[in-house]
Design an enzyme around this catalytic site. Structure first.
Site, PDB file in Angstrom:
ATOM      1  N   LYS A   1      61.750  66.695  62.140  1.00 39.98           N
ATOM      2  CA  LYS A   1      61.910  67.407  60.863  1.00 39.98           C
ATOM      3  C   LYS A   1      61.602  68.913  60.946  1.00 39.98           C
ATOM      4  CE  LYS A   1      62.364  63.596  57.849  1.00 39.98           C
ATOM      5  NZ  LYS A   1      61.814  62.265  58.094  1.00 39.98           N
TER       6      LYS A   1
ATOM      7  N   PHE B   1      58.069  53.873  57.948  1.00 35.93           N
ATOM      8  CA  PHE B   1      59.435  54.293  58.257  1.00 35.93           C
ATOM      9  C   PHE B   1      59.415  55.092  59.553  1.00 35.93           C
ATOM     10  CE2 PHE B   1      63.029  57.126  58.402  1.00 35.93           C
ATOM     11  CZ  PHE B   1      64.084  56.309  58.013  1.00 35.93           C
TER      12      PHE B   1
ATOM     13  N   ASP C   1      53.196  58.588  64.218  1.00 36.31           N
ATOM     14  CA  ASP C   1      54.494  59.167  63.874  1.00 36.31           C
ATOM     15  C   ASP C   1      54.261  60.287  62.867  1.00 36.31           C
ATOM     16  OD1 ASP C   1      56.953  59.839  62.850  1.00 36.31           O
ATOM     17  OD2 ASP C   1      57.674  57.771  62.655  1.00 36.31           O
TER      18      ASP C   1
HETATM   19  C1  LIG Z   1      62.423  61.055  58.909  1.00 36.06           C
HETATM   20  C2  LIG Z   1      61.503  60.250  59.706  1.00 36.06           C
HETATM   21  C3  LIG Z   1      61.904  59.657  60.926  1.00 36.06           C
HETATM   22  C4  LIG Z   1      63.320  59.715  61.423  1.00 36.06           C
HETATM   23  O1  LIG Z   1      63.732  61.017  61.710  1.00 36.06           O
HETATM   24  P1  LIG Z   1      65.301  61.338  61.872  1.00 36.06           P
HETATM   25  O2  LIG Z   1      65.313  62.770  62.301  1.00 36.06           O
HETATM   26  O3  LIG Z   1      65.929  61.097  60.544  1.00 36.06           O
HETATM   27  O4  LIG Z   1      65.814  60.432  62.909  1.00 36.06           O
HETATM   28  C5  LIG Z   1      60.953  58.953  61.655  1.00 36.06           C
HETATM   29  N1  LIG Z   1      59.687  58.844  61.220  1.00 36.06           N
HETATM   30  C6  LIG Z   1      59.275  59.409  60.064  1.00 36.06           C
HETATM   31  C7  LIG Z   1      57.846  59.252  59.651  1.00 36.06           C
HETATM   32  C8  LIG Z   1      60.165  60.108  59.256  1.00 36.06           C
HETATM   33  O5  LIG Z   1      59.758  60.617  58.092  1.00 36.06           O
END
Ligand SMILES: *Cc1c(COP(=O)(O)O)cnc(C)c1O
Length: 410
Positions: free
Chosen positions: A255, A141, A226
């Site tokens: 986050k 994700f 990521d």
């Molecule tokens: C939450 C998340 C995103 C997206 O972040 P947003 O601030 O919601 O755009 C991207 N990568 C990972 C691994 C995430 O957990």
């Protein structure tokens, strides 16, 4: 005249949100109006231990006094400031944050969310390599903007918006041979979470991440990790890639980074160089308010040893959860304070039962209950979470056996 939000009745809050909502979220019937540390309160005054933390955003807990003070002071000093000029808070944050990033991860692009960070990293990888393709993993994700969504696996998020950006491919997670097979001379980057969050709290195998690093280096491909969910101490190190002894070419953060203020970042290796003026940018990126909040996060995390604390508490939490004897549990996985309990059934009823017992948790996929408690959570509070989990599971088993028995009787 206008009542502050926490004086509104639950029914009133629900009615207003429902009248205007986009419809994009399935909501639980509570309204959170206040938080302190690991505890949040709803509009009826009921307290919950918060293991959702806004998807891991409130890593320092809610309203940490130093984050609150930093926001208050900066709000009264300077809030709007573009990247066309220098700024004290931005300068200090870049220096202080990269003090903790491994290797020569020293170049920083600041933005406002995780998806924006991923989006920027994809663009930068294309620019640095002059190649176009990106390989991501199954269950990965990466966010919901068109580029980030193209790297995201789940068809439920993708299908309503096809066609997406061309050049993206998904290969099975933890399968190095499949990855090698998918590499071409047009591959710009491999984009992965070393611990998958939304996908169900799945850990990469050390050999896989190390093999990825070697393959990427050998083929001139950039390795983008990521860490939007895993970064900033969540997994027991500042960054989850450190568990694997692997240095990525780029890190994506979001986050927890801003202590609750929207904030994202891409950090890349000095060896890649800088980018030419004007090819990318963000109006709010690097604003002094978010930078001041983020500086407080970095400072507290360092001073209070929160990554180490997450490692220690996480080990205990995993052990305690694994000690729960329930036929409903398939597996307990995680690292630090990023934990998933995979069930043999849907997670939603258990999440509801946990809420009734004063614990807020989240799903990750349809069968995993995900816990992302604040890194400052007290040990007694974590014990309460484990107790609530054990009780909710045993109630669910009893209900199942009960209904089974009555069916037999009927
Ligand atoms: C939450 C998340 C995103 C997206 O972040 P947003 O601030 O919601 O755009 C991207 N990568 C990972 C691994 C995430 O957990």
């Amino acid at each position: 005249m206008s009542a502050s939000a926490h004086l509104m009745l639950l029914e009133e809050i629900i009615a207003l949100e429902e009248r205007h909502t986009s419809g994009l979220n399935t909501k639980r019937p509570i309204a959170l109006v206040r938080g302190q540390g690991a505890v949040v309160w709803d509009a009826n005054g009921r307290a919950y231990i918060d293991c959702m933390t806004g998807h891991g955003v409130a890593a320092l807990g809610h309203c940490h006094p130093e984050v609150t003070a930093a926001i208050q002071v900066q709000a009264a000093t300077l809030v709007a400031c573009s990247e066309a000029v220098y700024n004290d808070q931005r300068a200090a944050l870049m220096e202080e944050l990269t003090h903790h990033t491994p290797g020569d991860l020293k170049r920083v692009f600041l933005c406002n969310s995780g998806a924006e960070a991923v989006e920027a990293a994809i663009k930068f990888a294309r620019f640095f390599t002059r190649r176009t393709e990106v390989i991501a993993a199954t269950r990965g994700f990466h966010g919901r903007t068109m580029g980030a969504l193209s790297a995201t696996w789940n068809a439920k998020y993708r299908d309503p918006f096809l066609p997406l950006v061309p050049g993206f491919r998904h290969v099975p997670f933890n399968n190095l041979a499949a990855l090698e097979e998918a590499l071409t001379d047009q591959t710009a980057a491999v984009l992965i979470e070393v611990i998958q969050g939304e996908g169900g709290v799945h850990l990469a195998e050390p050999g896989y991440v190390q093999g990825l690093r070697e393959l990427c280096t050998a083929r001139g491909v950039l390795l983008i990790v990521d860490e939007v969910q895993t970064g900033m101490g969540r997994t027991g190190r500042w960054f989850a890639c450190e568990h694997f002894g692997v240095l990525p070419d780029m890190l994506c953060l979001g986050k927890a980074l801003g202590g609750g203020v929207p904030m994202g970042a891409v950090i890349w290796r000095e060896a890649l160089g800088t980018l030419p003026p004007g090819i990318h940018g963000s109006t709010f990126g690097g604003n002094p308010l978010a930078c001041a909040a983020s500086r407080a996060v970095v400072r507290v995390m360092e001073r209070d040893g929160l990554p180490e604390r997450a490692a220690r508490l996480g080990e205990k939490l995993l052990a305690d959860l694994r000690a729960i004897r329930s036929p409903l549990i398939r597996e307990v996985r995680g690292r630090g304070l990023m934990v998933g309990v995979e069930l043999r059934r849907r997670a939603t009823p258990l999440l509801r039962a946990l809420m009734d017992r004063g614990v807020l948790a989240m799903p990750a996929g349809s069968t995993v209950v995900r816990l992302l408690p604040p890194l400052v959570i007290m040990e007694e509070q974590l014990d309460q979470v484990v107790q609530a989990m054990a009780q909710a599971l045993s109630d669910a088993t009893a209900a199942q056996n009960g209904s089974g028995a009555s069916e037999e009787e009927g």
